[in-house]
Motif scaffolding. Structure first.
Motif, short mmCIF file in Angstrom:
data_model
loop_
_atom_site.label_atom_id
_atom_site.label_comp_id
_atom_site.label_asym_id
_atom_site.label_seq_id
_atom_site.Cartn_x
_atom_site.Cartn_y
_atom_site.Cartn_z
N LEU A 170 0.97 -1.30 -0.10
CA LEU A 170 0.09 0.07 0.04
C LEU A 170 0.75 1.36 -0.05
O LEU A 170 0.19 2.46 0.17
CB LEU A 170 -1.02 0.10 1.18
N ALA A 171 1.99 1.09 -0.18
CA ALA A 171 3.05 2.29 -0.24
C ALA A 171 2.60 3.16 -1.37
O ALA A 171 2.24 2.68 -2.38
CB ALA A 171 4.55 1.81 -0.39
N PRO A 172 2.79 4.57 -1.34
CA PRO A 172 2.61 5.41 -2.34
C PRO A 172 3.13 5.20 -3.66
O PRO A 172 4.31 4.87 -3.78
CB PRO A 172 2.93 6.76 -1.90
N GLY A 173 2.19 4.97 -4.83
CA GLY A 173 2.83 4.70 -6.00
C GLY A 173 2.78 3.16 -6.45
O GLY A 173 3.12 2.82 -7.63
N THR A 174 2.56 2.57 -5.52
CA THR A 174 2.71 0.98 -5.82
C THR A 174 1.46 0.40 -6.60
O THR A 174 1.49 -0.46 -7.56
CB THR A 174 2.69 0.25 -4.46
N ARG A 175 0.22 1.28 -6.51
CA ARG A 175 -0.88 0.71 -7.15
C ARG A 175 -1.27 -0.76 -6.77
O ARG A 175 -1.64 -1.35 -8.07
CB ARG A 175 -0.88 1.14 -8.46
N ARG A 176 -1.08 -1.31 -5.76
CA ARG A 176 -1.30 -2.76 -5.33
C ARG A 176 -2.33 -2.92 -4.30
O ARG A 176 -2.25 -3.79 -3.54
CB ARG A 176 0.09 -3.51 -5.26
#
Length: 357
Positions: free
Chosen positions: A172-178
């Motif tokens: 869920l880290a920013p930019g991961t889109r997962r």
């Protein structure tokens, strides 16, 4: 041993062996699903064999289908003449069944550590029940090579959850889109939490998103999963045999209290907001079960759900009294409909109303 019992026991062992066979295969396609589905089936057959061996019934009068997994667990846990389960064994059974439901019906991401835990704990529990009920050694029924194997077996539940939560927050880290991957991984953790709490339904997407948000915001997993924090993994090694069991932490009893009981113990189910727990009105309950509201009420009366505070409670807000049901009622009602005719229940309900009038 009667033929029916012998055949049920044989089917149970066959499914257990196949489950472990899939666990030990060197490729991953469909592996998690196969392990959990076959392991769950092995337990249902074992429970039915044990019930019949001890003189119990697994089919209601005039019904074609045998009772379901949950009913088998309750019989083995609560019926005095049959009892062969304890609370911790029932918890493990509920957890495995919940993970099977999740992986069979939707998306769930179990890590290798989790899959190993359920496979090894399943073998241990199967052996404990089998050897106690039938007074025969399961080891005599299994090829010596059929054992779960893991090069990185989890040492305790705390370490396992630390790893799982770390992976969820990384996804869920920013930019991961997962986000979907994180929710699929969180689902398996929430299923275990629900099993500890005595809840049998699957978590909804909103529930999972809230869990993920709390973890990303830095909440300790023991506060997000208080039920899981009250249990642990017990390992026993005897020669080449490893036993793995879900157990209660010392001094932290895990049990489901009914309304009105003392609050001296730490309880797995914590109703922070009663209206969140009793979240369904009569119309909503009927919709989820697939019945009209009158027939839903007939089934509720038939099962006496309004007399059990696990399923029903009335709230007085101002001068108005509201009747509310917990989601647990859905599972009980659906299970009843799988073995009983709603037409018969409705006819009996109408007859009682007519007699009362």
């Amino acid at each position: 041993m009667k033929k029916e019992v012998r055949q049920l026991r044989e089917k149970a062992i066959n499914s257990l062996v196949l489950s472990l066979d899939h666990f030990n295969r060197p490729w991953d396609r469909g592996r998690t699903e196969a392990v959990l589905i076959l392991l769950d089936h092995s337990f249902e057959m074992l429970l039915k064999a044990a019930i019949r061996y001890r003189g119990g019934k697994i089919r209601k009068p005039r019904e074609k289908q045998t009772v379901g997994f949950g009913t088998c667990v309750r019989k083995g846990l609560t019926e005095t003449d049959l009892q062969f389960l304890n609370d911790e064994q029932a918890l493990t059974l509920q957890t495995i069944n919940g993970q099977r439901n999740a992986t069979q019906h939707y998306l769930v991401d179990l890590s290798e550590h989790q899959l190993y835990f359920y496979a090894q704990a399943g073998v241990t529990l199967f052996r404990d029940i089998h050897d106690d009920v039938f007074e025969k050694g399961l080891v005599l029924e299994l090829p010596e090579r059929v054992l779960p194997v893991s090069t990185t077996a989890p040492k305790d539940l705390s370490t396992l959850f630390d790893q799982e939560v770390g992976e969820i927050t990384a996804l869920l880290a920013p930019g991961t889109r997962r986000k979907m991957d994180a929710i699929a991984k969180a689902r398996s953790l929430v299923v275990l939490e629900n099993a500890v709490n005595g809840e049998y339904g699957q978590p909804g997407d909103r529930d999972l998103e809230n869990v993920c948000k709390r973890l990303v915001d830095g909440a300790d997993w023991s506060t997000v999963f208080p039920g899981v924090a009250s249990i642990n993994i017990t390992r026993e090694v005897d020669g080449p045999t490893l036993s793995l069991r879900l157990t209660k932490n010392e001094g932290v009893p895990v049990r489901l209290l009914k309304e009105g009981e003392g609050a001296g113990a730490v309880v797995a189910l914590r109703r922070v907001n009663e209206l969140d727990f009793y979240s369904l009105g009569a119309a909503q309950l009927a919709k989820y079960v697939g019945l009209t509201p009158p027939k839903s009420r007939a089934l509720v009366d038939h099962l006496k759900l309004r007399k059990d505070d696990l399923y029903f409670k009335e709230f007085k807000i101002g001068s108005v009294t509201h009747s509310r049901y917990s989601p647990k009622a859905i599972d009980v009602m659906k299970e009843a409909l799988s073995v009983e005719s709603i037409d018969d229940i409705w006819a009996a309900y109408r007859a009682r109303q007519k007699a009362t009038r």
